[in-house]
Motif scaffolding. Structure first.
Motif, PDB file in Angstrom:
ATOM      1  N   PRO A  40       0.826  -1.218   0.000  1.00 53.72           N
ATOM      2  CA  PRO A  40       0.000   0.000   0.000  1.00 53.72           C
ATOM      3  C   PRO A  40       0.856   1.261   0.000  1.00 53.72           C
ATOM      4  CG  PRO A  40       0.050  -0.985   2.180  1.00 53.72           C
ATOM      5  CD  PRO A  40       0.742  -1.958   1.271  1.00 53.72           C
ATOM      6  N   GLU A  41       0.295   2.340  -0.482  1.00 56.25           N
ATOM      7  CA  GLU A  41       0.963   3.647  -0.477  1.00 56.25           C
ATOM      8  C   GLU A  41       0.804   4.279   0.897  1.00 56.25           C
ATOM      9  OE1 GLU A  41       2.987   6.260  -0.836  1.00 56.25           O
ATOM     10  OE2 GLU A  41       2.548   6.262  -2.993  1.00 56.25           O
ATOM     11  N   ARG A  42       1.949   4.538   1.572  1.00 57.70           N
ATOM     12  CA  ARG A  42       1.894   5.062   2.932  1.00 57.70           C
ATOM     13  C   ARG A  42       2.365   6.510   3.034  1.00 57.70           C
ATOM     14  NH1 ARG A  42       4.094   0.852   7.325  1.00 57.70           N
ATOM     15  NH2 ARG A  42       5.663   0.151   5.843  1.00 57.70           N
ATOM     16  N   SER A  43       2.581   7.158   1.896  1.00 59.03           N
ATOM     17  CA  SER A  43       3.032   8.545   1.913  1.00 59.03           C
ATOM     18  C   SER A  43       1.964   9.450   2.502  1.00 59.03           C
ATOM     19  CB  SER A  43       3.397   9.009   0.504  1.00 59.03           C
ATOM     20  OG  SER A  43       4.454   8.242  -0.023  1.00 59.03           O
ATOM     21  N   SER A  44       2.409  10.539   3.107  1.00 54.52           N
ATOM     22  CA  SER A  44       1.462  11.454   3.744  1.00 54.52           C
ATOM     23  C   SER A  44       2.093  12.833   3.895  1.00 54.52           C
ATOM     24  CB  SER A  44       1.046  10.930   5.122  1.00 54.52           C
ATOM     25  OG  SER A  44       2.156  10.910   6.011  1.00 54.52           O
ATOM     26  N   SER A  45       1.272  13.792   4.243  1.00 54.80           N
ATOM     27  CA  SER A  45       1.750  15.143   4.581  1.00 54.80           C
ATOM     28  C   SER A  45       1.019  15.579   5.842  1.00 54.80           C
ATOM     29  CB  SER A  45       1.494  16.127   3.441  1.00 54.80           C
ATOM     30  OG  SER A  45       0.108  16.214   3.155  1.00 54.80           O
ATOM     31  N   GLY A  46       1.711  16.340   6.670  1.00 54.43           N
ATOM     32  CA  GLY A  46       1.124  16.721   7.953  1.00 54.43           C
ATOM     33  C   GLY A  46       1.344  18.179   8.285  1.00 54.43           C
ATOM     34  N   HIS A  47       0.504  18.670   9.187  1.00 55.57           N
ATOM     35  CA  HIS A  47       0.592  20.044   9.659  1.00 55.57           C
ATOM     36  C   HIS A  47       0.396  20.056  11.168  1.00 55.57           C
ATOM     37  CE1 HIS A  47      -0.813  20.187   5.482  1.00 55.57           C
ATOM     38  NE2 HIS A  47      -0.157  21.332   5.383  1.00 55.57           N
ATOM     39  N   GLU A  48       1.067  20.977  11.822  1.00 57.94           N
ATOM     40  CA  GLU A  48       0.909  21.139  13.266  1.00 57.94           C
ATOM     41  C   GLU A  48       1.009  22.613  13.608  1.00 57.94           C
ATOM     42  OE1 GLU A  48       2.591  18.979  17.270  1.00 57.94           O
ATOM     43  OE2 GLU A  48       4.084  19.757  15.858  1.00 57.94           O
ATOM     44  N   ALA A  49       0.129  23.077  14.466  1.00 58.29           N
ATOM     45  CA  ALA A  49       0.146  24.460  14.943  1.00 58.29           C
ATOM     46  C   ALA A  49       0.080  24.441  16.462  1.00 58.29           C
ATOM     47  CB  ALA A  49      -1.018  25.259  14.376  1.00 58.29           C
ATOM     48  N   LEU A  50       0.997  25.161  17.102  1.00 59.86           N
ATOM     49  CA  LEU A  50       1.080  25.187  18.559  1.00 59.86           C
ATOM     50  C   LEU A  50       1.200  26.623  19.052  1.00 59.86           C
ATOM     51  CD1 LEU A  50       3.721  22.354  19.174  1.00 59.86           C
ATOM     52  CD2 LEU A  50       1.277  22.187  19.653  1.00 59.86           C
ATOM     53  N   ALA A  51       0.649  26.867  20.212  1.00 58.47           N
ATOM     54  CA  ALA A  51       0.830  28.141  20.906  1.00 58.47           C
ATOM     55  C   ALA A  51       1.143  27.811  22.357  1.00 58.47           C
ATOM     56  CB  ALA A  51      -0.416  29.014  20.811  1.00 58.47           C
ATOM     57  N   GLY A  52       2.094  28.541  22.928  1.00 58.11           N
ATOM     58  CA  GLY A  52       2.463  28.189  24.290  1.00 58.11           C
ATOM     59  C   GLY A  52       3.250  29.263  24.997  1.00 58.11           C
ATOM     60  N   VAL A  53       3.811  28.873  26.134  1.00 57.86           N
ATOM     61  CA  VAL A  53       4.560  29.792  26.977  1.00 57.86           C
ATOM     62  C   VAL A  53       5.845  29.110  27.435  1.00 57.86           C
ATOM     63  CG1 VAL A  53       3.295  29.025  29.038  1.00 57.86           C
ATOM     64  CG2 VAL A  53       4.494  31.237  29.056  1.00 57.86           C
ATOM     65  N   ASP A  54       6.925  29.883  27.448  1.00 58.29           N
ATOM     66  CA  ASP A  54       8.234  29.448  27.918  1.00 58.29           C
ATOM     67  C   ASP A  54       8.564  30.320  29.135  1.00 58.29           C
ATOM     68  OD1 ASP A  54      10.925  28.677  28.141  1.00 58.29           O
ATOM     69  OD2 ASP A  54      11.548  30.227  26.721  1.00 58.29           O
ATOM     70  N   PHE A  55       8.850  29.701  30.283  1.00 57.62           N
ATOM     71  CA  PHE A  55       8.949  30.511  31.501  1.00 57.62           C
ATOM     72  C   PHE A  55       9.984  29.957  32.470  1.00 57.62           C
ATOM     73  CE2 PHE A  55       5.942  27.139  32.229  1.00 57.62           C
ATOM     74  CZ  PHE A  55       6.224  26.704  33.506  1.00 57.62           C
ATOM     75  N   GLU A  56      10.304  30.803  33.450  1.00 57.23           N
ATOM     76  CA  GLU A  56      11.194  30.441  34.538  1.00 57.23           C
ATOM     77  C   GLU A  56      10.745  31.174  35.791  1.00 57.23           C
ATOM     78  OE1 GLU A  56      15.905  29.786  34.650  1.00 57.23           O
ATOM     79  OE2 GLU A  56      15.335  31.887  34.380  1.00 57.23           O
ATOM     80  N   LEU A  57      10.500  30.410  36.862  1.00 50.29           N
ATOM     81  CA  LEU A  57      10.081  30.998  38.130  1.00 50.29           C
ATOM     82  C   LEU A  57      11.259  30.984  39.081  1.00 50.29           C
ATOM     83  CD1 LEU A  57       6.571  29.300  38.523  1.00 50.29           C
ATOM     84  CD2 LEU A  57       7.123  31.513  37.509  1.00 50.29           C
ATOM     85  N   GLY A  58      12.037  32.045  39.019  1.00 49.86           N
ATOM     86  CA  GLY A  58      13.226  32.109  39.838  1.00 49.86           C
ATOM     87  C   GLY A  58      14.150  30.949  39.542  1.00 49.86           C
ATOM     88  N   ALA A  59      14.746  30.399  40.600  1.00 47.33           N
ATOM     89  CA  ALA A  59      15.617  29.237  40.456  1.00 47.33           C
ATOM     90  C   ALA A  59      14.897  27.957  40.857  1.00 47.33           C
ATOM     91  CB  ALA A  59      16.869  29.419  41.307  1.00 47.33           C
ATOM     92  N   LEU A  60      13.557  27.991  40.887  1.00 50.85           N
ATOM     93  CA  LEU A  60      12.789  26.849  41.369  1.00 50.85           C
ATOM     94  C   LEU A  60      12.184  26.014  40.242  1.00 50.85           C
ATOM     95  CD1 LEU A  60      11.771  25.414  43.917  1.00 50.85           C
ATOM     96  CD2 LEU A  60       9.716  26.853  43.790  1.00 50.85           C
ATOM     97  N   ILE A  61      11.563  26.656  39.265  1.00 55.56           N
ATOM     98  CA  ILE A  61      10.861  25.942  38.199  1.00 55.56           C
ATOM     99  C   ILE A  61      11.130  26.630  36.868  1.00 55.56           C
ATOM    100  CG2 ILE A  61       8.599  25.263  37.275  1.00 55.56           C
ATOM    101  CD1 ILE A  61       7.538  25.195  40.099  1.00 55.56           C
ATOM    102  N   ARG A  62      11.307  25.842  35.829  1.00 55.24           N
ATOM    103  CA  ARG A  62      11.301  26.377  34.473  1.00 55.24           C
ATOM    104  C   ARG A  62      10.664  25.344  33.553  1.00 55.24           C
ATOM    105  NH1 ARG A  62      17.250  25.999  34.401  1.00 55.24           N
ATOM    106  NH2 ARG A  62      17.903  24.062  33.385  1.00 55.24           N
ATOM    107  N   GLY A  63      10.159  25.831  32.436  1.00 49.64           N
ATOM    108  CA  GLY A  63       9.506  24.897  31.540  1.00 49.64           C
ATOM    109  C   GLY A  63       8.944  25.545  30.304  1.00 49.64           C
ATOM    110  N   GLU A  64       8.300  24.714  29.506  1.00 53.53           N
ATOM    111  CA  GLU A  64       7.658  25.150  28.285  1.00 53.53           C
ATOM    112  C   GLU A  64       6.409  24.301  28.101  1.00 53.53           C
ATOM    113  OE1 GLU A  64       9.956  26.172  24.637  1.00 53.53           O
ATOM    114  OE2 GLU A  64       8.813  24.519  23.737  1.00 53.53           O
ATOM    115  N   VAL A  65       5.288  24.952  27.864  1.00 53.71           N
ATOM    116  CA  VAL A  65       4.011  24.271  27.690  1.00 53.71           C
ATOM    117  C   VAL A  65       3.348  24.816  26.434  1.00 53.71           C
ATOM    118  CG1 VAL A  65       1.756  23.768  28.693  1.00 53.71           C
ATOM    119  CG2 VAL A  65       3.759  23.963  30.184  1.00 53.71           C
ATOM    120  N   ALA A  66       2.865  23.922  25.572  1.00 58.19           N
ATOM    121  CA  ALA A  66       2.215  24.349  24.335  1.00 58.19           C
ATOM    122  C   ALA A  66       1.072  23.409  24.006  1.00 58.19           C
ATOM    123  CB  ALA A  66       3.215  24.380  23.178  1.00 58.19           C
ATOM    124  N   ALA A  67       0.049  23.951  23.341  1.00 58.62           N
ATOM    125  CA  ALA A  67      -1.101  23.154  22.922  1.00 58.62           C
ATOM    126  C   ALA A  67      -1.536  23.629  21.544  1.00 58.62           C
ATOM    127  CB  ALA A  67      -2.252  23.280  23.919  1.00 58.62           C
TER     128      ALA A  67
END
Length: 427
Positions: free
Chosen positions: A258-285
């Protein structure tokens, strides 16, 4: 430890390694006014150890870091079988050399690595993998740089790889050639980034238990991916971003397959942050969609997202949680892809200056397209790194994997436990 989810993991490793290489190569730049730097806390694995870190071998503007890891791995289910579990012991030798520049501007890094496994119980499980690669950064002007990377690897599909079939007499091998280009511009509160990457997979046919050839040519493919991202800093510790990506997966056309070729798209919006020296991260949806050329396969679409959060309760402990949802290729016959959900949590602790303990638990689910099949995998691991000196160290690890499969076309369900110990020599 060896990558366990190899098929999708190689592609993810490339894109992830491209970013990691870029960050490592960029470490020499002046970041005092960079609003996107998150370094108030240093993770346990990233913390320098001046008394134990290798010095390398300097030659002009470069430093070479040779490394050799020699170890033993015991697996209580070497064939990832549901029944008739077979234990086996493997001797592993992994030489590696990394060469890095130490220029005031621009940067270059090259790497060569091999992993040689010799199974003491089953010759069919003997493998020799190797890879060559490099990355370079051009500093155009302040705040503008271009990173290029290229890799070539000869690898094999682990028995426990997601979607791997248990019928091959020997592990299926493949070659992977990849190249990527990334450009970043930072000016004030705005950062723009564009990435382009191409991956080419070439699988080798293999015999099954009765000697018949297992056709793998229909898994050969070229993946092209373009990604654009815009970050806007609200403060020195918080930035909002939008990211869009497109990929084209062009499979080799094989008569009768079978032919398994495909094309895809993804769109994300999020925030990149750091709370002092305690927490840092990145969250997107956002939203993800994969359209398949063959109408026999329904398109995959739905919620997409990713998150990575690091918590530093003390300078000696790092807790990291990650989550992601993506569309992955699969080697399962009758399926063109799978919608994968991954969740993990890990803890690293510096028990002594030269002793680091690490534990991690992961859960993943693959929902296959074109088949009534869902695979669920749970893995847990514990490892320790003990540095005897700059040149020598010891590592040990225990890993557990439990895969269950459900649906009318359910795949194998099995459990596997691995114990490994190794001696590390570096300069």
């Amino acid at each position: 430890m060896r990558r366990e989810i190899l098929l999708a993991g190689v592609a993810l490793t490339l894109f992830g390694a491209t970013d990691a290489s870029a960050q490592a190569l960029r470490s020499g730049q002046d970041a005092q006014i960079d609003l996107f730097v998150r370094n108030r806390a240093v993770a346990v694995r990233d913390r320098p150890q001046p008394a134990y870190d290798p010095l390398g071998i300097r030659a002009g503007g470069f430093t070479a870091f040779p490394r050799l890891q020699s170890g033993v791995v015991h697996d209580d289910n070497v064939f990832a079988a549901e029944d008739n579990r077979q234990p086996a012991t493997t001797l592993r030798l992994a030489p590696e050399v990394v060469v890095r520049s130490h220029w005031s501007r621009h940067a270059l890094e090259t790497r060569a690595r091999a992993e040689i496994d010799r199974n003491l119980d089953f010759d069919s499980e003997n493998t020799t993998d190797w890879s060559l690669g490099g990355a370079g950064r051009l500093d155009i002007v302040r705040g503008v740089d271009i990173t290029l990377a290229a890799d070539y690897a000869h690898d094999h599909e682990a028995r426990t790889a997601a979607g791997a079939g248990p019928v091959a007499r020997r592990p299926i091998t493949f070659d992977l050639a990849s190249a990527s280009l990334a450009a970043t511009r930072t000016r004030g509160r705005l950062r723009l980034r564009a990435d382009a990457a191409v991956l080419r997979y070439d699988y080798r046919d293999g015999p099954n238990d009765v000697g018949a050839v297992i056709e793998q040519d229909d898994r050969d493919r070229t993946i092209a991916r373009l990604t654009g991202r815009v970050d806007h800093a609200l403060s020195p510790a918080t930035a909002l971003f939008v990211q869009v990506a497109r990929d084209d997966r062009d499979y080799r056309i094989v008569s009768g397959s079978p032919e398994r070729s495909s094309s895809g798209h993804e769109a994300l919006a999020g925030v990149d942050f750091e709370l002092g020296a305690l927490i840092r991260g990145e969250v997107a949806a956002g939203y993800i969609r994969q359209d398949f050329k063959d109408t026999a396969y329904s398109d995959l679409d739905g919620f997409s997202g990713r998150a990575r959060l690091s918590w530093f309760p003390t300078q000696l402990t790092t807790l990291t949680a990650t989550a992601a949802r993506s569309v992955e290729d699969t080697g399962v016959i009758g399926s063109a892809g799978a919608l994968r959900t991954d969740v993990s949590i890990g803890v690293d602790h510096e028990l002594l200056r030269n002793l680091i303990l690490m534990t991690e638990a992961t859960w993943s689910e693959d929902d296959y397209n074109g088949l009534n099949r869902t695979d669920t995998r749970f893995a847990a691991s514990f490892s320790a790194v003990y540095r005897l000196s700059r040149r020598y160290g010891l590592t040990a690890g225990l890993a557990y994997l439990d895969q269950s499969s459900s649906g009318a076309s359910a795949g194998p369900s099995y459990r596997s436990t691995r114990l490994s110990v190794a001696v590390v020599s570096q300069f």
